[in-house]
Design a protein around this motif. Structure first.
Motif, PDB file in Angstrom:
ATOM      1  N   SER A  32      27.490 -30.035  53.500  1.00 18.28           N
ATOM      2  CA  SER A  32      29.485 -29.938  54.643  1.00 18.28           C
ATOM      3  C   SER A  32      28.872 -31.392  55.316  1.00 18.28           C
ATOM      4  O   SER A  32      30.542 -32.585  54.906  1.00 18.28           O
ATOM      5  N   GLU A  45      16.490 -20.168  64.605  1.00 16.39           N
ATOM      6  CA  GLU A  45      17.410 -20.766  65.982  1.00 16.39           C
ATOM      7  C   GLU A  45      16.895 -22.409  65.482  1.00 16.39           C
ATOM      8  O   GLU A  45      17.832 -23.280  65.972  1.00 16.39           O
ATOM      9  N   ARG A  80      19.246 -23.638  63.040  1.00 17.56           N
ATOM     10  CA  ARG A  80      20.336 -23.526  63.263  1.00 17.56           C
ATOM     11  C   ARG A  80      21.004 -25.025  64.223  1.00 17.56           C
ATOM     12  O   ARG A  80      21.470 -25.151  63.743  1.00 17.56           O
ATOM     13  N   ARG A  81      20.165 -25.210  64.916  1.00 23.39           N
ATOM     14  CA  ARG A  81      20.276 -26.085  65.904  1.00 23.39           C
ATOM     15  C   ARG A  81      20.250 -27.559  65.495  1.00 23.39           C
ATOM     16  O   ARG A  81      21.241 -28.281  65.651  1.00 23.39           O
ATOM     17  N   ASP A 100      24.006 -27.513  63.248  1.00 23.20           N
ATOM     18  CA  ASP A 100      25.211 -27.117  64.813  1.00 23.20           C
ATOM     19  C   ASP A 100      25.159 -28.966  64.760  1.00 23.20           C
ATOM     20  O   ASP A 100      25.964 -29.563  65.261  1.00 23.20           O
ATOM     21  N   PHE A 101      23.702 -29.380  65.109  1.00 21.06           N
ATOM     22  CA  PHE A 101      24.173 -30.892  65.182  1.00 21.06           C
ATOM     23  C   PHE A 101      24.534 -31.883  64.088  1.00 21.06           C
ATOM     24  O   PHE A 101      25.138 -32.683  64.275  1.00 21.06           O
ATOM     25  N   ILE A 126      26.754 -30.761  61.969  1.00 22.92           N
ATOM     26  CA  ILE A 126      27.843 -31.056  61.724  1.00 22.92           C
ATOM     27  C   ILE A 126      28.906 -31.513  63.056  1.00 22.92           C
ATOM     28  O   ILE A 126      30.455 -31.355  62.402  1.00 22.92           O
ATOM     29  N   GLN A 127      28.480 -30.960  64.204  1.00 19.27           N
ATOM     30  CA  GLN A 127      29.602 -31.557  65.139  1.00 19.27           C
ATOM     31  C   GLN A 127      29.288 -32.926  65.095  1.00 19.27           C
ATOM     32  O   GLN A 127      30.625 -33.876  65.330  1.00 19.27           O
ATOM     33  N   TYR A 142      32.064 -34.305  62.483  1.00 16.59           N
ATOM     34  CA  TYR A 142      33.375 -33.816  62.797  1.00 16.59           C
ATOM     35  C   TYR A 142      33.862 -35.464  64.232  1.00 16.59           C
ATOM     36  O   TYR A 142      34.463 -36.231  63.974  1.00 16.59           O
ATOM     37  N   GLY A 163      17.827 -38.233  67.353  1.00 17.82           N
ATOM     38  CA  GLY A 163      17.920 -37.428  67.385  1.00 17.82           C
ATOM     39  C   GLY A 163      17.302 -36.181  65.833  1.00 17.82           C
ATOM     40  O   GLY A 163      16.483 -35.122  66.265  1.00 17.82           O
ATOM     41  N   ALA A 191      14.146 -36.111  66.053  1.00 20.92           N
ATOM     42  CA  ALA A 191      13.175 -34.655  67.438  1.00 20.92           C
ATOM     43  C   ALA A 191      13.967 -33.268  66.386  1.00 20.92           C
ATOM     44  O   ALA A 191      12.878 -32.811  66.143  1.00 20.92           O
ATOM     45  N   HIS A 192      15.095 -33.228  65.627  1.00 21.52           N
ATOM     46  CA  HIS A 192      15.348 -31.883  64.467  1.00 21.52           C
ATOM     47  C   HIS A 192      14.282 -31.463  63.658  1.00 21.52           C
ATOM     48  O   HIS A 192      14.202 -30.604  63.411  1.00 21.52           O
TER      49      HIS A 192
END
Lengths: 207, 200
Positions: free
Chosen positions: B55, B103, B106-107, B110-111, B113-114, B117, B185, B188-189
């Motif tokens: 995505s 989780e 998921r974090r 989300d990182f 996808i946000q 956009y 970032g 870190a993920h």
């Protein structure tokens, strides 16, 4: 009603927030002022994103009534941010310099990813726990808060009728916009876990 | 000396680069001692991650100007083939792909996808370079032998390295004031993801 089903499914997490040491400290006024300073800065960062998520949901709304509701809810967040600006001035916190803790950023990334990428009903489901939880916490704390509690203004805000009206408004949007699907249930439950992680992060970073 | 030691993004990331590209999980892959449950956990969670990355990359390709777009589009095709490969791998092992997303995974999703956009294309190029370069570095450190040789080869072969190099050129040629923050970032993920696959 969907909002009540989801709340009941997650009420244990809400109770865990109520009994969290951070919240107990707010309730009896013994919370470390440093933890409250952290909270003000981190919550201001969070609310900034929360306002944007409302704006994204508003932009994607399908009818005028929903658009109006979301704009009014957005205005509610802006008023909450003014309250934080007041705290920040009083406590000499530079909100613009605050960097989010990882738990807080996980929550804001989740809100924005959902608001941009998922169905609007899931966005409302992701946003409702914060509001309903704070309404619940404010109401519960107001039952026992004693005179002279330095955090009385926080308790008054979230137990007050103005905030409770916003909770009701958001929950009715949830009922009208979302279906009882696994994705909606998951968004609601995950947001509630993020709330609990948020309170823990405040204490971890001031320990 | 790794192939990215002269990359400004890698250099400025400091110790995060090392943390994102070395892990107990990888050591155990390398010497063939990885517990099967850890490998299964990684396979399922990495599938969820690859889905989010698809995505991300689709949106990033759309936002990136035409002259920089080709590697992203070629990479999307490879990513889709990788999703097929993941599905085949999990079928063979009898794993369920609809298992809950951890989780930590998921974090990371989300990182991505946000960011896709919210951020401009130069930042997205730095993110994509970070994702793929750290993966290449992580797997390239392992000997391409043993029970997991197919996996090691998949993310350390010369074609993958060539793709990552093209992403490096794009990311470093289009730096933005937020590129480093997002690159860090990603690392870190990545670090947290490797820990999750090992510890559960």
């Amino acid at each position: 009603m969907l909002h009540e089903i989801l709340w009941q499914q997650n009420v244990r997490l809400a109770e865990a927030c109520l009994h969290h040491p951070f919240m107990r400290g707010l309730a009896d006024g013994t919370l470390d002022p440093e933890a409250f300073r952290s909270y003000v800065a981190q919550d201001a960062f969070f609310l900034n994103t929360f306002a944007r998520a409302y704006a994204l949901a508003a932009a994607r709304s399908q009818d005028m009534e929903t658009l109006i509701s979301l704009c009014e809810l957005l205005n509610g967040v802006l008023r909450e941010l003014q309250l934080h600006a007041g705290y920040a001035k009083e406590l000499k916190i530079e909100l613009a310099r605050a960097r989010p803790y990882r738990a807080v950023e996980a929550y804001t990334d989740f809100l924005l990813a959902t608001a941009w990428h998922r169905e609007p009903g899931e966005t409302i489901a992701a946003m409702t726990p914060c509001m309903r939880l704070y309404g619940y916490l404010g109401t519960e704390l107001a039952k026992t808060a004693g005179a002279g509690n330095p955090y009385q203004q926080w308790i008054t805000t979230y137990s007050g009728s103005e905030f409770q009206a916003l909770v009701t408004r958001l929950e009715s949007l949830l009922d009208s916009m979302a279906e009882d699907t696994p994705a909606v249930g998951d968004a609601y439950a995950y947001a509630m876990r993020c709330e609990l992680n948020f309170f823990s992060a405040m204490l971890e970073h001031t320990a | 000396m790794s192939r990215f030691d002269d990359s400004p993004l890698v250099l400025r990331a400091g110790r995060l680069w090392q943390e994102a590209t070395t892990a107990a999980f990888l050591d155990a892959i390398g010497d063939g001692t990885l517990p099967p449950e850890a490998f299964s956990r990684w396979l399922v969670q990495d599938y969820h991650f690859a889905d989010a990355l698809t995505s991300f990359q689709g949106i990033a390709a759309g936002k990136t100007p035409r002259q920089f777009r080709k590697p992203l589009i070629a990479g999307l095709g490879a990513l889709d083939a990788e999703m097929d490969w993941f599905e085949a791998q999990t079928r063979v092992r009898g794993l369920k792909l609809n298992a809950p997303v951890h989780e930590i995974c998921r974090r990371y999703c989300d990182f991505l996808i946000q960011a896709a956009y919210s951020e401009p294309y130069p930042v997205l190029l730095a993110v994509l370079f970070g994702v793929e370069a750290s993966y290449l570095a992580a797997w390239s450190g392992l000997p391409p032998t043993g029970p997991y040789a197919e996996f090691i080869d998949r993310w350390s072969n010369p074609r993958f390295a060539e793709y990552v190099e093209s992403l490096r050129v794009l990311a470093e040629g289009n730096l933005h004031e937020s590129s480093q923050r997002y690159f860090d970032g990603v690392l870190a993920h990545e670090r947290d993801f490797w820990s999750m696959t090992w510890e559960g």
